[in-house]
Design a protein around this motif. Structure first.
Motif, short mmCIF file in Angstrom:
data_model
loop_
_atom_site.label_atom_id
_atom_site.label_comp_id
_atom_site.label_asym_id
_atom_site.label_seq_id
_atom_site.Cartn_x
_atom_site.Cartn_y
_atom_site.Cartn_z
N MET A 46 -14.54 16.58 77.35
CA MET A 46 -14.88 17.71 76.49
C MET A 46 -16.39 17.94 76.56
O MET A 46 -17.15 17.09 77.04
N ARG A 47 -16.80 19.09 76.04
CA ARG A 47 -18.23 19.42 75.99
C ARG A 47 -18.80 19.05 74.62
O ARG A 47 -18.11 19.12 73.60
N ALA A 48 -20.08 18.66 74.61
CA ALA A 48 -20.77 18.35 73.35
C ALA A 48 -22.24 18.71 73.50
O ALA A 48 -22.83 18.57 74.58
N ALA A 49 -22.83 19.19 72.40
CA ALA A 49 -24.26 19.46 72.36
C ALA A 49 -24.98 18.21 71.88
O ALA A 49 -24.66 17.67 70.81
N VAL A 50 -25.94 17.73 72.65
CA VAL A 50 -26.66 16.50 72.34
C VAL A 50 -28.13 16.69 72.68
O VAL A 50 -28.53 17.66 73.34
N VAL A 51 -28.94 15.73 72.21
CA VAL A 51 -30.32 15.63 72.69
C VAL A 51 -30.53 14.20 73.20
O VAL A 51 -30.05 13.24 72.58
N VAL A 72 -9.23 11.30 61.73
CA VAL A 72 -8.52 12.38 62.40
C VAL A 72 -9.43 12.96 63.48
O VAL A 72 -10.66 12.87 63.39
N ARG A 73 -8.80 13.52 64.51
CA ARG A 73 -9.57 14.30 65.48
C ARG A 73 -9.30 15.77 65.23
O ARG A 73 -8.14 16.20 65.12
N ILE A 74 -10.38 16.54 65.14
CA ILE A 74 -10.30 17.97 64.87
C ILE A 74 -10.68 18.74 66.12
O ILE A 74 -11.70 18.44 66.76
N LYS A 75 -9.84 19.70 66.49
CA LYS A 75 -10.22 20.66 67.52
C LYS A 75 -11.12 21.68 66.85
O LYS A 75 -10.72 22.37 65.91
N VAL A 76 -12.36 21.76 67.30
CA VAL A 76 -13.36 22.55 66.60
C VAL A 76 -13.13 24.04 66.82
O VAL A 76 -13.09 24.52 67.96
N ALA A 94 -19.31 20.50 69.36
CA ALA A 94 -18.51 19.96 70.46
C ALA A 94 -17.16 20.65 70.45
O ALA A 94 -16.83 21.40 69.52
N ASP A 95 -16.37 20.39 71.46
CA ASP A 95 -15.01 20.94 71.49
C ASP A 95 -14.08 20.22 70.53
O ASP A 95 -13.13 20.81 70.01
N HIS A 96 -14.34 18.93 70.31
CA HIS A 96 -13.51 18.11 69.43
C HIS A 96 -14.43 17.14 68.70
O HIS A 96 -15.47 16.75 69.21
N VAL A 97 -14.00 16.68 67.52
CA VAL A 97 -14.79 15.71 66.78
C VAL A 97 -13.85 14.81 65.98
O VAL A 97 -12.83 15.26 65.47
N VAL A 98 -14.18 13.52 65.92
CA VAL A 98 -13.43 12.57 65.09
C VAL A 98 -14.15 12.42 63.76
O VAL A 98 -15.37 12.25 63.71
N VAL A 99 -13.36 12.49 62.68
CA VAL A 99 -13.91 12.50 61.32
C VAL A 99 -13.14 11.51 60.46
O VAL A 99 -11.92 11.38 60.60
N ASP A 100 -13.84 10.83 59.55
CA ASP A 100 -13.15 10.00 58.57
C ASP A 100 -12.25 10.88 57.71
O ASP A 100 -12.65 11.96 57.25
N ALA A 101 -11.04 10.42 57.46
CA ALA A 101 -10.04 11.23 56.77
C ALA A 101 -10.49 11.64 55.37
O ALA A 101 -10.16 12.72 54.89
N ASP A 102 -11.27 10.77 54.70
CA ASP A 102 -11.67 11.09 53.33
C ASP A 102 -12.85 12.05 53.26
O ASP A 102 -13.32 12.40 52.18
N ALA A 103 -13.32 12.52 54.42
CA ALA A 103 -14.36 13.55 54.47
C ALA A 103 -13.78 14.94 54.67
O ALA A 103 -14.51 15.93 54.70
#
Length: 298
Positions: free
Chosen positions: A1-6, A30-34, A98-107
């Motif tokens: 996937m693509r991601a913006a980074v520095v 969870v993984r979210i499709k952005v 990014a195209d996808h991101v993993v997030v803590d479920a309680d967030a």
């Protein structure tokens, strides 16, 4: 996937779009499709090296709206859920840009029904900051509050939330923003801090980072909160001073989403950019003068 980074610090040109492995959610993640991800001043700070992290790959982006596409054990979410979330951190390897991101479920919270993904993505960081700042000020109905930067993202939400609590709000913003901030519920509008008498308000939420100039407006024994942890002025005259450091909180975010759907909170988007246009988006952010957030739409 693509991601913006520095990987090195600098201006907008320091932002890179790179290919990285698709992240997998762990337990209670969870993984979210952005679908959309807001750009905030903190992202410019990360890019410029304000928070350190030299020599590391730093991911950009805190706000996200999208669709759950994979879940870890005990996440409590289901594939296909439309959600918003805050991904906290100035030193994370991957953020929401990014195209996808993993997030803590309680967030995570269910996305608002009344606005599109771009507007939903402008909510988490700024609305949570405003709400948690007001929690810290702990004002009773009828108390007086000065909000500096009242036409900005944090300030605008703070005006609306404080007015809903029955707090009397004085809004400090540019002259051209008077009609807008009054529409948010401000009782009084000023364009210069000197228009507020010294010691005349119970509390200040200093979203414009005026520091001691804003602190002078607070009565003896009142309260002052800034928005940059560690940058608040020292206490004087018994005024309690501090700064809000936003925390990811899916339950509180769900309350704010409900207020969007009820028409209490107003989301604002200044413009949208494709993920591949992240450099251009950062350049526009650097020019200033925005009313609302820029949003990346992968």
């Amino acid at each position: 996937m693509r991601a913006a980074v520095v990987t090195s610090f600098g201006g907008p040109e320091a932002v890179e779009i790179v290919e990285v492995a698709l992240p997998e959610p762990g337990a209670r993640q969870v993984r979210i499709k952005v679908a959309a991800a807001g750009i905030n001043p903190v992202d410019a700070g990360v890019r410029a090296g304000v928070f350190g992290g030299a020599g590391k790959r730093l991911g950009l982006g805190w706000d996200v709206a999208g669709v759950v596409e994979a879940v870890g054990v005990a996440s409590g979410w289901s594939v296909g859920d439309e959600v918003v979330a805050l991904v906290y951190g100035t030193a994370k390897a991957l953020g929401t840009h990014a195209d996808h991101v993993v997030v803590d479920a309680d967030a995570v919270a269910v996305a608002p029904r009344s606005v599109d993904a771009a507007h939903a993505a402008s909510l988490p960081l700024n609305a949570l900051t405003a709400a948690q700042a007001l929690d810290g000020l702990d004002l009773e109905p009828g108390a007086s509050l000065l909000v500096t930067g009242a036409a900005g993202a944090v300030g605008g939400y703070a005006v609306q939330l404080a007015a809903r609590l029955g707090v009397s709000v004085t809004a400090l913003a540019r002259e051209g923003d008077e009609e807008f901030v009054r529409s948010l519920g401000a009782d009084r509008f000023v364009s210069e801090p000197e228009a507020v008498a010294p010691g005349s308000v119970d509390a200040v939420l200093d979203a414009a980072i005026l520091g001691e100039v804003a602190l002078e407006r607070v009565r003896d024994g009142g309260a002052f909160l800034g928005v940059i942890p560690g940058a608040q002025p020292a206490s004087v005259r018994g005024v309690r001073t501090g700064a809000v450091e936003v925390a990811a909180d899916g339950a509180r975010l769900a309350e704010l989403v409900a207020l969007v759907d009820e028409g209490v909170l107003t989301t604002r988007v200044a413009g949208t950019y494709a993920l591949d246009e992240a450099v251009e988006a950062h350049a526009r952010l650097a020019k200033g003068g925005l009313r609302g957030r820029l949003v990346l739409v992968p």
